[in-house]
Scaffold this motif. Structure first.
Motif: not given
Length: 295
Positions: A82-92
């Motif tokens: 969730v942290f990744a997706v909401t901070h622009g890191n959905a690719i990673e």
């Protein structure tokens, strides 16, 4: 097959759901996900009269212990995702689930002392090369992808230790129930600090947050139903649907950037997965021939 596609398809679209929950932070989203999952599971268990199964699981330390550990691992996975997706890191984040099969193979070697076949070694080696390339691409270790891959790989390993002793609904219910007091405490603390959004942004936001229980449980139930009916090789191929969809959502709908160096890194990962899949298919066909010969 439709249930399996539904499960992995819903998991693949999760980034869109978490984006809709902004401005809620990752801690609040995951805390709500745990609490509302418990509520939803309790309703389903009541309707299906599954409380005896819950009681049996809770009373057996050999089941309760591993499921408690699994709960801790999955909450680490959820928080990171969730942290990744909401901070622009959905690719990673999608990368984490692409390399998860490689991590599972690696865990088999480290933890279970399994011997790898040549193609499996090749896949792990190519996967390691991909991590090196992506480290140079990102300018740092792709820690989000690695935390997601290892937390989910360990989660699968712990759940495998439980085996067929519990079904998917019972497992999710116990895992989230163990975490529920901590999740509820986090929600209270956020509310006291004035950082909670659950009741402050209107009914639409409230029900979107409350729907996290359904969003969590439904694909898991779909997966459980499909896994009991499909060969493991089919499940192994279907698992790539979720990260592929996450990757498409991140690049096409969320507009995250993919430079040439990242394309090269992802390409190497996909090559490793092709090798691993080829090995699985060869092994499956060999096993099937032996079974037919024995019959």
């Amino acid at each position: 097959m439709l249930l399996g596609i539904g499960a992995y398809g819903l998991w693949g679209l999760l980034p869109l759901y978490f984006i809709w929950l902004i401005p809620a932070g990752s801690v609040e989203i995951v805390a709500n996900r745990v609490v509302w999952s418990v509520v939803f599971c309790a309703l389903v268990i009541t309707l299906t009269r599954g409380w005896p199964k819950i009681g049996a699981a809770v009373r057996d330390p050999r089941i309760l212990g591993p499921l408690a550990v699994a709960g801790v691992l999955i909450v680490i996975n959820w928080l990171t995702y969730v942290f990744a997706v909401t901070h622009g890191n959905a690719i990673e984040a999608s990368l984490g689930y692409f390399i998860n099969p490689l991590v599972s193979v690696l865990l088999g070697v480290i933890v279970l002392k399994e011997k790898l076949r040549p193609l499996q070694w090749a896949a792990v080696g190519v996967g390691f090369a991909a991590v090196v390339v992506l480290t140079f691409s990102y300018g740092k270790l792709p820690w989000v992808a690695l935390v997601l891959a290892f937390s989910f790989g360990l989660y699968g390993f712990v759940k495998n230790r439980v085996g067929g002793k519990v079904d998917a609904l019972t497992s999710l219910s116990v895992e989230t129930a163990v975490l529920a007091p901590f999740a509820a405490a986090a929600m209270v603390v956020l509310a006291v600090l004035g950082q909670a959004t659950l009741t402050g942004l209107g009914a639409g936001h409230f029900w979107l947050m409350a729907a996290s229980g359904v969003v969590t449980a439904v694909p898991l139930l779909f997966f459980g139903a499909s896994a009991r009916r499909l060969p493991m090789t089919t499940i192994g191929l279907l698992q790539y649907v979720a990260p592929l969809l996450q990757f498409v959502v991140a690049t096409v709908l969320l507009g995250e950037h993919m430079g040439l160096d990242r394309w090269i890194g992802f390409g190497i990962v996909w090559l490793a997965l092709v090798i691993l899949t080829a090995d699985s298919l060869v092994r499956y066909r060999h096993t099937a021939r032996l079974r037919r010969a024995a019959a």
